[in-house]
Design a protein around this motif. Structure first.
Motif, mmCIF file in Angstrom:
data_model
loop_
_atom_site.group_PDB
_atom_site.id
_atom_site.type_symbol
_atom_site.label_atom_id
_atom_site.label_comp_id
_atom_site.label_asym_id
_atom_site.label_seq_id
_atom_site.Cartn_x
_atom_site.Cartn_y
_atom_site.Cartn_z
ATOM 1 N N ARG A 122 0.819 -1.216 0.000
ATOM 2 C CA ARG A 122 0.000 0.000 0.000
ATOM 3 C C ARG A 122 0.853 1.267 0.000
ATOM 4 O O ARG A 122 0.652 2.178 -0.812
ATOM 5 C CB ARG A 122 -0.945 -0.018 1.199
ATOM 6 C CG ARG A 122 -1.987 1.101 1.171
ATOM 7 C CD ARG A 122 -2.913 0.980 2.380
ATOM 8 N NE ARG A 122 -3.514 -0.346 2.448
ATOM 9 C CZ ARG A 122 -4.602 -0.682 1.777
ATOM 10 N NH1 ARG A 122 -5.201 0.192 0.995
ATOM 11 N NH2 ARG A 122 -5.093 -1.912 1.892
ATOM 12 N N ARG A 123 1.822 1.350 0.907
ATOM 13 C CA ARG A 123 2.646 2.561 0.996
ATOM 14 C C ARG A 123 3.439 2.786 -0.292
ATOM 15 O O ARG A 123 3.537 3.917 -0.787
ATOM 16 C CB ARG A 123 3.591 2.460 2.188
ATOM 17 C CG ARG A 123 2.911 2.557 3.550
ATOM 18 C CD ARG A 123 3.918 2.347 4.668
ATOM 19 N NE ARG A 123 3.301 2.434 5.966
ATOM 20 C CZ ARG A 123 3.254 3.534 6.708
ATOM 21 N NH1 ARG A 123 3.811 4.642 6.242
ATOM 22 N NH2 ARG A 123 2.677 3.541 7.878
ATOM 23 N N SER A 124 4.010 1.711 -0.826
ATOM 24 C CA SER A 124 4.799 1.851 -2.050
ATOM 25 C C SER A 124 3.936 2.322 -3.211
ATOM 26 O O SER A 124 4.352 3.181 -4.002
ATOM 27 C CB SER A 124 5.456 0.513 -2.395
ATOM 28 O OG SER A 124 6.335 0.098 -1.371
ATOM 29 N N LEU A 125 2.745 1.783 -3.326
ATOM 30 C CA LEU A 125 1.867 2.161 -4.426
ATOM 31 C C LEU A 125 1.388 3.600 -4.299
ATOM 32 O O LEU A 125 1.306 4.323 -5.296
ATOM 33 C CB LEU A 125 0.666 1.213 -4.478
ATOM 34 C CG LEU A 125 0.987 -0.215 -4.942
ATOM 35 C CD1 LEU A 125 -0.208 -1.123 -4.702
ATOM 36 C CD2 LEU A 125 1.381 -0.231 -6.406
ATOM 37 N N ILE A 126 1.079 4.017 -3.086
ATOM 38 C CA ILE A 126 0.660 5.408 -2.893
ATOM 39 C C ILE A 126 1.798 6.355 -3.235
ATOM 40 O O ILE A 126 1.602 7.403 -3.871
ATOM 41 C CB ILE A 126 0.165 5.610 -1.442
ATOM 42 C CG1 ILE A 126 -1.156 4.843 -1.231
ATOM 43 C CG2 ILE A 126 -0.029 7.086 -1.146
ATOM 44 C CD1 ILE A 126 -1.665 4.880 0.184
ATOM 45 N N ALA A 127 3.027 6.001 -2.812
ATOM 46 C CA ALA A 127 4.186 6.820 -3.145
ATOM 47 C C ALA A 127 4.380 6.887 -4.663
ATOM 48 O O ALA A 127 4.681 7.958 -5.222
ATOM 49 C CB ALA A 127 5.435 6.263 -2.469
ATOM 50 N N LEU A 128 4.207 5.768 -5.336
ATOM 51 C CA LEU A 128 4.342 5.731 -6.790
ATOM 52 C C LEU A 128 3.269 6.581 -7.457
ATOM 53 O O LEU A 128 3.541 7.304 -8.429
ATOM 54 C CB LEU A 128 4.241 4.282 -7.265
ATOM 55 C CG LEU A 128 4.441 4.032 -8.756
ATOM 56 C CD1 LEU A 128 5.834 4.429 -9.182
ATOM 57 C CD2 LEU A 128 4.181 2.557 -9.079
ATOM 58 N N PHE A 138 11.373 -2.919 -8.770
ATOM 59 C CA PHE A 138 10.268 -2.481 -9.617
ATOM 60 C C PHE A 138 9.861 -1.047 -9.279
ATOM 61 O O PHE A 138 9.792 -0.184 -10.167
ATOM 62 C CB PHE A 138 9.089 -3.434 -9.419
ATOM 63 C CG PHE A 138 7.832 -3.049 -10.143
ATOM 64 C CD1 PHE A 138 7.660 -3.329 -11.478
ATOM 65 C CD2 PHE A 138 6.800 -2.401 -9.468
ATOM 66 C CE1 PHE A 138 6.500 -2.984 -12.141
ATOM 67 C CE2 PHE A 138 5.638 -2.051 -10.117
ATOM 68 C CZ PHE A 138 5.487 -2.338 -11.462
ATOM 69 N N PHE A 139 9.622 -0.785 -8.006
ATOM 70 C CA PHE A 139 9.189 0.558 -7.613
ATOM 71 C C PHE A 139 10.312 1.568 -7.784
ATOM 72 O O PHE A 139 10.075 2.711 -8.189
ATOM 73 C CB PHE A 139 8.693 0.544 -6.166
ATOM 74 C CG PHE A 139 7.385 -0.175 -5.984
ATOM 75 C CD1 PHE A 139 6.227 0.314 -6.556
ATOM 76 C CD2 PHE A 139 7.310 -1.344 -5.253
ATOM 77 C CE1 PHE A 139 5.018 -0.343 -6.402
ATOM 78 C CE2 PHE A 139 6.114 -2.014 -5.091
ATOM 79 C CZ PHE A 139 4.962 -1.508 -5.667
ATOM 80 N N MET A 140 11.543 1.163 -7.488
ATOM 81 C CA MET A 140 12.666 2.074 -7.633
ATOM 82 C C MET A 140 12.846 2.486 -9.089
ATOM 83 O O MET A 140 13.042 3.671 -9.397
ATOM 84 C CB MET A 140 13.939 1.414 -7.093
ATOM 85 C CG MET A 140 15.184 2.304 -7.122
ATOM 86 S SD MET A 140 16.089 2.251 -8.693
ATOM 87 C CE MET A 140 16.576 0.524 -8.746
ATOM 88 N N LEU A 141 12.763 1.519 -10.007
ATOM 89 C CA LEU A 141 12.941 1.827 -11.420
ATOM 90 C C LEU A 141 11.831 2.740 -11.939
ATOM 91 O O LEU A 141 12.094 3.663 -12.718
ATOM 92 C CB LEU A 141 12.991 0.539 -12.234
ATOM 93 C CG LEU A 141 14.254 -0.312 -12.075
ATOM 94 C CD1 LEU A 141 14.135 -1.608 -12.880
ATOM 95 C CD2 LEU A 141 15.490 0.460 -12.516
#
Length: 891
Positions: free
Chosen positions: A358-364, A764-767
């Motif tokens: 959840r946190r990663s997706l919101i940040a993205l 994935f999120f970093m890229l």
């Protein structure tokens, strides 16, 4: 002359206001008459009173004008508004057609930003917003005990616990589960040429009924088949790939591991077990789990339930708390190996599958939103520049009777057309990106294979297009509508009267996009630094130059000792044959590999101690052969297992450093004895701590038993080689098939791919964030260049005069670059402050990296300064090459 208030001027956009229009018109004439009287020599106060006297009753005139205006508006038909709109659209296409460069750049910028937003929205929608692909998915819950730090054994239950929970719980329509310790390529398909590897999952017979999955062909398992029926259900993709989508396969038998198994059905195309329950895994078929056969294997079954209608999670939690104590005392099966700690905790299946993301997706999502803002700012800057160049055109239209609202609507229509075209192109880009992401099997993200552009994504596209046009296209229109048309008409240059005003607005917009780019760069930099720190983690083993392959073997025998002897002979032959291959440095076999499935057995205690709950750790268990430690590159103090460590010799174990510290703090563990009931296990070596569940978490206690004394769950051959693993794959498979013709052509996987898979979500999120940061930097570059270039063009006469008076080309360049750097520094200061706040918010996503990581902020500053210098140099160079005579002649 007194200006009309901004709020009243801009309110024209929202619809006709006859009262305000009449008042504005009267005020205009009153001001004009007052100016005429002042020009004749009247005092300003006297001129104002005289003008009002000559006009008569202003309120009466205003009321009459308002009634006339309202009557006119009422008489205007909808068709006339439609004609106006159609005329605006045609005019927009004509004007954009005359400036294709402007249109192409604007559409491309918007397409990149909107396309990125659509793609990320589709990811967020799939993983967070959209229900799981099951009927009434909100009723499905995952049931697990609290985290206990003992691997998958603490997240699963025994067969008898499942039956007890299912019988006693009242909150569920039904409860099901599957065997959790499945490894890839655990089955082999024979009878069709060379043995083919297949991955099968053992599920409780009611598994698909609880999920609400109906077969595309055939039927599901029956209750009678729950006790070990030789039947199977095929995954749709496997059916198409392996059996060429042959519908006649239903009802026919295939041979799995040498046993005929009847295919009773084919699952629907939309069902992907791996996407939901094991991200990145490829599951080929399903067979019923025989609970009676697996009863004494301990905790191996997951719990999954469907709530009754109206039952809440809180009620399910109370129900689980009521049932859990009854599972601790197993009256029906007292010899069961299942052990449980604490209560059972039901959570929505959706939260279990995607909650950690959840946190990663919101940040993205926020990052891609910043891209849209930057693109919108660029659009505003382009439209402002274009509007300034067309200032006289709009002034003439205004003088001929066009209302400010009509001018605003005309500019807004241009923005809508550009935004719409950008949205269409962006949708195409998003389709390509989503198709690529959906086939990234190496990324261990749930539901990734189900990504698609659906109706909600289309609605989001329309919303993005309208939002971009309204927010960023409205500003140029309002700036034009707010200008003094008389001053524009009196100025000699096109848009000269609006130049400085527009320049200030455009500079402010550029500062804002630099600030946004700064936030993106810092966020991407922090995530990159975290990812690099993850890659630097000491895994406890050396993944490079090592690879593994699933080994097929048969150790069945009449007794346990005979089984051990048979298995030992098989493993010894395999390792001897493989070790003789050119390039092989070491080889060994284990039942489980790090960063994959794991389990724990009975809790061992040091000799002379008694079991006290919580005093000693629950070590994860691995069964290995001699040579495995070296093949994995695991550091060892003491000695490795040997083939002489047989079933009748002294029982030996290896433990890791964490277990050694827990059992014998401050002492040397080598030579010590661990007790499992009455069995003595002699510690012959201490190995490095190995990350067994994930790269970023800590390491727990681990214990290694020799395959010559204990039974492994499966066989994973690990080979360390001086050659690239791909160069050795064929030789290893041929060697295995020489010893066992039934060996399937399983994948020879580099151990590095296992590590890469474990860190793939972070990568994935970093890229993605890094890509968006790079896109934001490019857009900021375009914004800086556009403003400085526009400023140089507007100041061409001024620069010409200064150069005619002796200013050098170098001085002109320095002044232009100084203007560029002022914008960049202002944006960087604002952006750094915003980035500090954002970094604190995303701190939970960072690994071993401070939100105030100084190298990241310095890197951001250097990058933006370089961008500012490069963006400003071209206009500065052009300014220094101005011919003073031509500049003055063209002024």
């Amino acid at each position: 002359m007194t200006r009309v208030p901004l709020w009243r001027r801009y309110a024209r956009f929202f619809g006709p206001d006859p009262a305000a229009d009449v008042k504005d018109e009267l005020s205009f004439h009153l001001e004009a008459k007052t100016d005429d009287l002042i020009a004749q020599g009247w005092h300003p106060e006297g001129a104002r009173k005289e003008a009002e006297r000559q006009f008569g009753d202003l309120r009466a005139v205003q009321r009459i004008g308002q009634r006339i205006g309202e009557k006119t508006e009422r008489g205007k038909h909808v068709s006339e508004y439609g004609d106006d709109l159609l005329q605006d659209v045609r005019y927009t296409f004509r004007t954009l057609g005359r400036d294709p460069g402007f249109a192409a750049v604007s559409i491309l910028i918007l397409a990149l930003a909107i396309g990125a937003n659509i793609a990320v929205f589709s990811v967020v929608n799939t993983l967070l917003l959209r229900p799981l692909p099951f009927p009434n998915a909100h009723e499905l819950v995952w049931i697990a005990p609290p985290p206990a730090g003992c691997g998958w054994s603490c997240a699963t239950y025994s067969a008898d616990a499942y039956e007890g929970f299912r019988a006693q719980s009242r909150a569920y329509r039904d409860v099901t589960g599957y065997e959790a310790f499945t490894t890839p390529d655990n089955l082999r398909l024979t009878g069709r040429g060379e043995p083919e590897p297949a991955t099968g999952i053992e599920v409780i017979a009611n598994f698909f009924q609880v999920l609400g999955v109906q077969p595309a062909m055939g039927r599901l398992f029956t209750p009678d088949e729950a006790r070990g029926g030789d039947v199977a259900l095929l995954a749709n993709a496997y059916w198409r790939r392996q059996f060429a989508a042959d519908p006649a396969i239903v009802g026919r038998a295939v041979e799995l591991n040498g046993t005929p198994v009847t295919v009773v059905g084919v699952l629907p195309e939309g069902f992907d077990f791996g996407a939901v329950f094991s991200p990145g895994a490829k599951v080929d078929l399903f067979v019923p789990l025989n609970l009676d056969q697996e009863r004494n294997w301990g905790n191996i079954v997951t719990f999954l339930g469907r709530l009754k209608p109206g039952v809440t999670i809180a009620q399910a939690l109370d129900d689980a708390g009521r049932v859990a104590p009854n599972l601790y005392v197993n009256v029906k099966y007292p010899e069961s190996l299942g052990r449980y700690k604490g209560d059972l905790i039901p959570v929505p299946l959706k939260d279990y599958v995607t909650g950690k993301l959840r946190r990663s997706l919101i940040a993205l999502w926020c990052a891609v939103g910043a891209i849209l803002l930057i693109a919108g700012v660029n659009l505003s800057n382009l439209l402002l520049a274009r509007a300034a160049a067309r200032a006289k055109e709009f002034a003439v239209r205004g003088a001929l009777g066009a209302s400010r609202g009509r001018i605003v609507l005309q500019l807004l229509m241009e923005s809508l057309v550009l935004s719409g075209a950008g949205a269409v192109l962006g949708l195409g880009l998003a389709l390509a990106l989503i198709a690529w992401l959906a086939h990234q099997g190496s990324v261990a993200l749930p539901l990734l294979s189900t990504l698609r552009i659906d109706g909600q994504a289309i609605e989001w596209t329309v919303l993005m297009a309208v939002f971009t046009a309204m927010i960023f296209g409205l500003l140029p229109g309002l700036r034009m509508a707010g200008g003094n048309l008389q001053e524009v008409l009196k100025d000699s240059g096109a848009g000269a009267g609006l130049g400085r005003k527009h320049e200030r607005v455009r500079a402010a917009l550029v500062v804002s996009e630099i600030a946004l780019a700064c936030v993106l760069l810092v966020s991407a930099g922090l995530l990159l630094r975290s990812f690099l720190k993850v890659l630097d983690v000491d895994l406890g083993f050396q993944p490079d130059r090592a690879a593994s392959i699933k080994v097929e073997y048969d150790d069945s025998a009449s007794s346990n000792d005979a089984s051990i002897a048979k298995r030992t002979a098989i493993f010894q032959k395999i390792l001897t044959r493989v070790s003789a291959l050119p390039g092989v440095e070491a080889a060994g076999i284990a039942d489980y590999l790090p960063l994959g499935p794991n389990r724990e057995w009975d809790i061992p205690v040091p000799q002379g101690k008694t079991i006290v709950p919580g005093e000693f750790p629950d070590p994860l268990v691995y069964v290995i052969t001699p040579g495995f430690v070296r093949a994995m590159g695991i550091g060892l103090r003491g000695r490795d297992f040997t083939w002489a460590d047989g079933p009748h010799s002294e029982k030996v174990v290896l433990i890791n450093a964490s277990a050694a510290r827990a059992y014998w703090p401050g002492e040397d563990a080598v030579g010590k004895i661990l007790m499992r009931d009455k069995e003595e296990d002699h510690v012959v070596g201490v190995v490095n701590d190995v990350h067994e569940e994930n790269v970023e978490g800590g390491t727990g206690s681990q214990i290694y038993y020799p395959a010559t004394q204990q039974g492994p769950s499966s066989g994973q051959l690990v080979v360390r080689t001086s050659l690239p693993p791909s160069a050795l794959a064929g030789s290893v498979l041929r060697a295995l098939r020489e010893l066992n013709p039934k060996q399937p052509a399983a994948e020879f996987r580099p151990i590095r791919t296992i590590v890469d898979r474990a860190v793939s979500p972070r990568r994935f999120f970093m890229l993605l964030v890094a890509a968006f940061a790079g896109l934001g930097l490019v857009l900021a570059t375009l914004g800086i260049y556009g403003v400085i270039s526009y400023s140089v063009t507007r100041q061409t006469p001024e620069i010409g005069i200064r150069m005619a008076l002796g200013a050098s080309a170098g001085r002109v360049q320095r002044q232009v670059l100084a203007s560029t750097l002022r914008l960049a520094v202002a944006g960087m200061v604002l952006g750094a402050l915003a980035a500090l706040a954002v970094a604190k918010v995303i701190a939970s996503l960072l690994f071993a990296t401070s939100p105030w990581d100084l190298p990241t902020y310095l890197g951001m500053a250097i990058a933006l300064l370089l961008v500012a210098v490069v963006s400003g140099y071209i206009p500065a160079r052009r300014a220094s090459c101005i011919n003073p005579m031509e500049a003055l002649r063209n002024n």
